[in-house]
Design a protein around this motif. Sequence first.
Motif, PDB file in Angstrom:
ATOM      1  N   CYS A  43      76.108  19.228 -57.213  1.00 22.73           N
ATOM      2  CA  CYS A  43      77.411  19.889 -57.085  1.00 22.73           C
ATOM      3  C   CYS A  43      77.243  21.368 -56.735  1.00 22.73           C
ATOM      4  O   CYS A  43      78.229  22.108 -56.687  1.00 22.73           O
ATOM      5  CB  CYS A  43      78.187  19.771 -58.400  1.00 22.73           C
ATOM      6  SG  CYS A  43      78.411  18.075 -58.956  1.00 22.73           S
ATOM      7  N   ILE A  44      76.012  21.777 -56.520  1.00 18.98           N
ATOM      8  CA  ILE A  44      75.720  23.168 -56.183  1.00 18.98           C
ATOM      9  C   ILE A  44      74.967  23.254 -54.852  1.00 18.98           C
ATOM     10  O   ILE A  44      75.376  23.973 -53.944  1.00 18.98           O
ATOM     11  CB  ILE A  44      74.896  23.847 -57.298  1.00 18.98           C
ATOM     12  CG1 ILE A  44      75.695  23.881 -58.600  1.00 18.98           C
ATOM     13  CG2 ILE A  44      74.474  25.257 -56.886  1.00 18.98           C
ATOM     14  CD1 ILE A  44      74.888  24.288 -59.821  1.00 18.98           C
ATOM     15  N   ALA A  45      73.868  22.550 -54.725  1.00 16.88           N
ATOM     16  CA  ALA A  45      72.975  22.708 -53.575  1.00 16.88           C
ATOM     17  C   ALA A  45      73.574  22.294 -52.225  1.00 16.88           C
ATOM     18  O   ALA A  45      73.478  23.053 -51.259  1.00 16.88           O
ATOM     19  CB  ALA A  45      71.670  21.952 -53.819  1.00 16.88           C
ATOM     20  N   PRO A  46      74.183  21.132 -52.105  1.00 16.15           N
ATOM     21  CA  PRO A  46      74.588  20.686 -50.763  1.00 16.15           C
ATOM     22  C   PRO A  46      75.891  21.302 -50.257  1.00 16.15           C
ATOM     23  O   PRO A  46      76.767  21.698 -51.035  1.00 16.15           O
ATOM     24  CB  PRO A  46      74.762  19.177 -50.924  1.00 16.15           C
ATOM     25  CG  PRO A  46      75.046  18.961 -52.355  1.00 16.15           C
ATOM     26  CD  PRO A  46      74.373  20.074 -53.104  1.00 16.15           C
ATOM     27  N   HIS A  47      75.972  21.355 -48.964  1.00 15.37           N
ATOM     28  CA  HIS A  47      77.212  21.699 -48.257  1.00 15.37           C
ATOM     29  C   HIS A  47      78.092  20.458 -48.274  1.00 15.37           C
ATOM     30  O   HIS A  47      77.609  19.347 -48.030  1.00 15.37           O
ATOM     31  CB  HIS A  47      76.873  22.102 -46.826  1.00 15.37           C
ATOM     32  CG  HIS A  47      78.053  22.196 -45.931  1.00 15.37           C
ATOM     33  ND1 HIS A  47      78.350  21.240 -45.003  1.00 15.37           N
ATOM     34  CD2 HIS A  47      79.022  23.137 -45.825  1.00 15.37           C
ATOM     35  CE1 HIS A  47      79.455  21.587 -44.359  1.00 15.37           C
ATOM     36  NE2 HIS A  47      79.876  22.728 -44.848  1.00 15.37           N
ATOM     37  N   ILE A  48      79.356  20.622 -48.577  1.00  9.35           N
ATOM     38  CA  ILE A  48      80.311  19.512 -48.523  1.00  9.35           C
ATOM     39  C   ILE A  48      81.394  19.922 -47.531  1.00  9.35           C
ATOM     40  O   ILE A  48      82.103  20.900 -47.753  1.00  9.35           O
ATOM     41  CB  ILE A  48      80.918  19.206 -49.904  1.00  9.35           C
ATOM     42  CG1 ILE A  48      79.794  18.756 -50.854  1.00  9.35           C
ATOM     43  CG2 ILE A  48      82.008  18.158 -49.804  1.00  9.35           C
ATOM     44  CD1 ILE A  48      80.235  18.519 -52.276  1.00  9.35           C
ATOM     45  N   SER A  49      81.487  19.206 -46.434  1.00 10.58           N
ATOM     46  CA  SER A  49      82.406  19.596 -45.359  1.00 10.58           C
ATOM     47  C   SER A  49      83.830  19.104 -45.585  1.00 10.58           C
ATOM     48  O   SER A  49      84.769  19.677 -45.046  1.00 10.58           O
ATOM     49  CB  SER A  49      81.895  19.093 -44.005  1.00 10.58           C
ATOM     50  OG  SER A  49      81.756  17.693 -44.021  1.00 10.58           O
ATOM     51  N   SER A  50      83.995  18.075 -46.391  1.00  9.15           N
ATOM     52  CA  SER A  50      85.340  17.552 -46.628  1.00  9.15           C
ATOM     53  C   SER A  50      86.013  18.309 -47.765  1.00  9.15           C
ATOM     54  O   SER A  50      85.356  18.916 -48.609  1.00  9.15           O
ATOM     55  CB  SER A  50      85.277  16.063 -46.946  1.00  9.15           C
ATOM     56  OG  SER A  50      84.496  15.840 -48.095  1.00  9.15           O
ATOM     57  N   ALA A  51      87.327  18.237 -47.789  1.00  9.07           N
ATOM     58  CA  ALA A  51      88.089  18.870 -48.865  1.00  9.07           C
ATOM     59  C   ALA A  51      87.764  18.201 -50.191  1.00  9.07           C
ATOM     60  O   ALA A  51      87.562  16.991 -50.257  1.00  9.07           O
ATOM     61  CB  ALA A  51      89.578  18.755 -48.577  1.00  9.07           C
ATOM     62  N   ILE A  52      87.697  19.022 -51.219  1.00  9.86           N
ATOM     63  CA  ILE A  52      87.544  18.519 -52.574  1.00  9.86           C
ATOM     64  C   ILE A  52      88.584  19.235 -53.434  1.00  9.86           C
ATOM     65  O   ILE A  52      89.037  20.323 -53.067  1.00  9.86           O
ATOM     66  CB  ILE A  52      86.104  18.708 -53.112  1.00  9.86           C
ATOM     67  CG1 ILE A  52      85.660  20.167 -53.033  1.00  9.86           C
ATOM     68  CG2 ILE A  52      85.124  17.839 -52.375  1.00  9.86           C
ATOM     69  CD1 ILE A  52      84.273  20.420 -53.583  1.00  9.86           C
ATOM     70  N   PRO A  53      89.001  18.642 -54.537  1.00 12.29           N
ATOM     71  CA  PRO A  53      90.026  19.287 -55.356  1.00 12.29           C
ATOM     72  C   PRO A  53      89.650  20.731 -55.705  1.00 12.29           C
ATOM     73  O   PRO A  53      88.548  21.005 -56.174  1.00 12.29           O
ATOM     74  CB  PRO A  53      90.076  18.408 -56.608  1.00 12.29           C
ATOM     75  CG  PRO A  53      89.684  17.051 -56.109  1.00 12.29           C
ATOM     76  CD  PRO A  53      88.612  17.334 -55.099  1.00 12.29           C
ATOM     77  N   ARG A 111      88.093  10.417 -61.614  1.00 11.70           N
ATOM     78  CA  ARG A 111      89.536  10.566 -61.423  1.00 11.70           C
ATOM     79  C   ARG A 111      89.898  10.006 -60.058  1.00 11.70           C
ATOM     80  O   ARG A 111      89.036   9.802 -59.202  1.00 11.70           O
ATOM     81  CB  ARG A 111      89.926  12.059 -61.456  1.00 11.70           C
ATOM     82  CG  ARG A 111      90.131  12.595 -62.808  1.00 11.70           C
ATOM     83  CD  ARG A 111      90.678  13.988 -62.887  1.00 11.70           C
ATOM     84  NE  ARG A 111      91.059  14.667 -61.652  1.00 11.70           N
ATOM     85  CZ  ARG A 111      91.351  15.954 -61.570  1.00 11.70           C
ATOM     86  NH1 ARG A 111      91.316  16.725 -62.640  1.00 11.70           N
ATOM     87  NH2 ARG A 111      91.688  16.496 -60.413  1.00 11.70           N
ATOM     88  N   ASP A 112      91.166   9.784 -59.831  1.00  9.15           N
ATOM     89  CA  ASP A 112      91.626   9.245 -58.550  1.00  9.15           C
ATOM     90  C   ASP A 112      91.283  10.159 -57.380  1.00  9.15           C
ATOM     91  O   ASP A 112      91.091   9.686 -56.262  1.00  9.15           O
ATOM     92  CB  ASP A 112      93.136   9.003 -58.571  1.00  9.15           C
ATOM     93  CG  ASP A 112      93.519   7.840 -59.458  1.00  9.15           C
ATOM     94  OD1 ASP A 112      92.647   6.993 -59.779  1.00  9.15           O
ATOM     95  OD2 ASP A 112      94.702   7.763 -59.837  1.00  9.15           O
ATOM     96  N   ASP A 113      91.201  11.478 -57.618  1.00  8.00           N
ATOM     97  CA  ASP A 113      90.913  12.408 -56.525  1.00  8.00           C
ATOM     98  C   ASP A 113      89.431  12.790 -56.453  1.00  8.00           C
ATOM     99  O   ASP A 113      89.061  13.721 -55.754  1.00  8.00           O
ATOM    100  CB  ASP A 113      91.790  13.662 -56.631  1.00  8.00           C
ATOM    101  CG  ASP A 113      91.660  14.400 -57.953  1.00  8.00           C
ATOM    102  OD1 ASP A 113      91.003  13.875 -58.881  1.00  8.00           O
ATOM    103  OD2 ASP A 113      92.228  15.496 -58.065  1.00  8.00           O
ATOM    104  N   TYR A 114      88.567  12.049 -57.147  1.00 11.59           N
ATOM    105  CA  TYR A 114      87.125  12.276 -57.054  1.00 11.59           C
ATOM    106  C   TYR A 114      86.699  11.970 -55.620  1.00 11.59           C
ATOM    107  O   TYR A 114      86.909  10.863 -55.127  1.00 11.59           O
ATOM    108  CB  TYR A 114      86.402  11.378 -58.068  1.00 11.59           C
ATOM    109  CG  TYR A 114      84.933  11.637 -58.210  1.00 11.59           C
ATOM    110  CD1 TYR A 114      84.462  12.863 -58.667  1.00 11.59           C
ATOM    111  CD2 TYR A 114      84.006  10.655 -57.914  1.00 11.59           C
ATOM    112  CE1 TYR A 114      83.111  13.096 -58.820  1.00 11.59           C
ATOM    113  CE2 TYR A 114      82.651  10.874 -58.072  1.00 11.59           C
ATOM    114  CZ  TYR A 114      82.210  12.099 -58.518  1.00 11.59           C
ATOM    115  OH  TYR A 114      80.865  12.335 -58.660  1.00 11.59           O
ATOM    116  N   PRO A 115      86.135  12.946 -54.908  1.00 10.41           N
ATOM    117  CA  PRO A 115      85.866  12.789 -53.475  1.00 10.41           C
ATOM    118  C   PRO A 115      84.885  11.664 -53.142  1.00 10.41           C
ATOM    119  O   PRO A 115      83.919  11.427 -53.870  1.00 10.41           O
ATOM    120  CB  PRO A 115      85.266  14.140 -53.077  1.00 10.41           C
ATOM    121  CG  PRO A 115      85.675  15.079 -54.146  1.00 10.41           C
ATOM    122  CD  PRO A 115      85.772  14.267 -55.402  1.00 10.41           C
ATOM    123  N   LEU A 116      85.134  11.009 -52.034  1.00 12.45           N
ATOM    124  CA  LEU A 116      84.270   9.932 -51.559  1.00 12.45           C
ATOM    125  C   LEU A 116      82.845  10.421 -51.352  1.00 12.45           C
ATOM    126  O   LEU A 116      81.886   9.731 -51.697  1.00 12.45           O
ATOM    127  CB  LEU A 116      84.830   9.333 -50.262  1.00 12.45           C
ATOM    128  CG  LEU A 116      84.078   8.142 -49.698  1.00 12.45           C
ATOM    129  CD1 LEU A 116      84.033   7.001 -50.716  1.00 12.45           C
ATOM    130  CD2 LEU A 116      84.729   7.667 -48.414  1.00 12.45           C
TER     131      LEU A 116
END
Length: 86
Positions: free
Chosen positions: A12-22, A48-53
Amino acid sequence: MMQCRPGCGACCIAPHISSAIPGMPEGKPAGVRCINLDAGNNCLIWQRDDYPLVCQDFTAHREHCADNRLQALQILTRMEDETRPD
């Protein structure tokens, strides 16, 4: 495959995440702590329901997570650096 270590948060720190997350509608840059981590490095939106894919798709493996949080951060940061587009 292995079980995630509570309080690690390296993925949850190291990688780049390009999609929106809450809480981070533009995604998350590499090396930036996800806004959804609590002070103990546990995910506040896990299952949770909004936990990103993209987060759901990550599976902990010893080759990525090693033996402790520091090793996991180092490995995942190195992987991020090696796969960053030019």
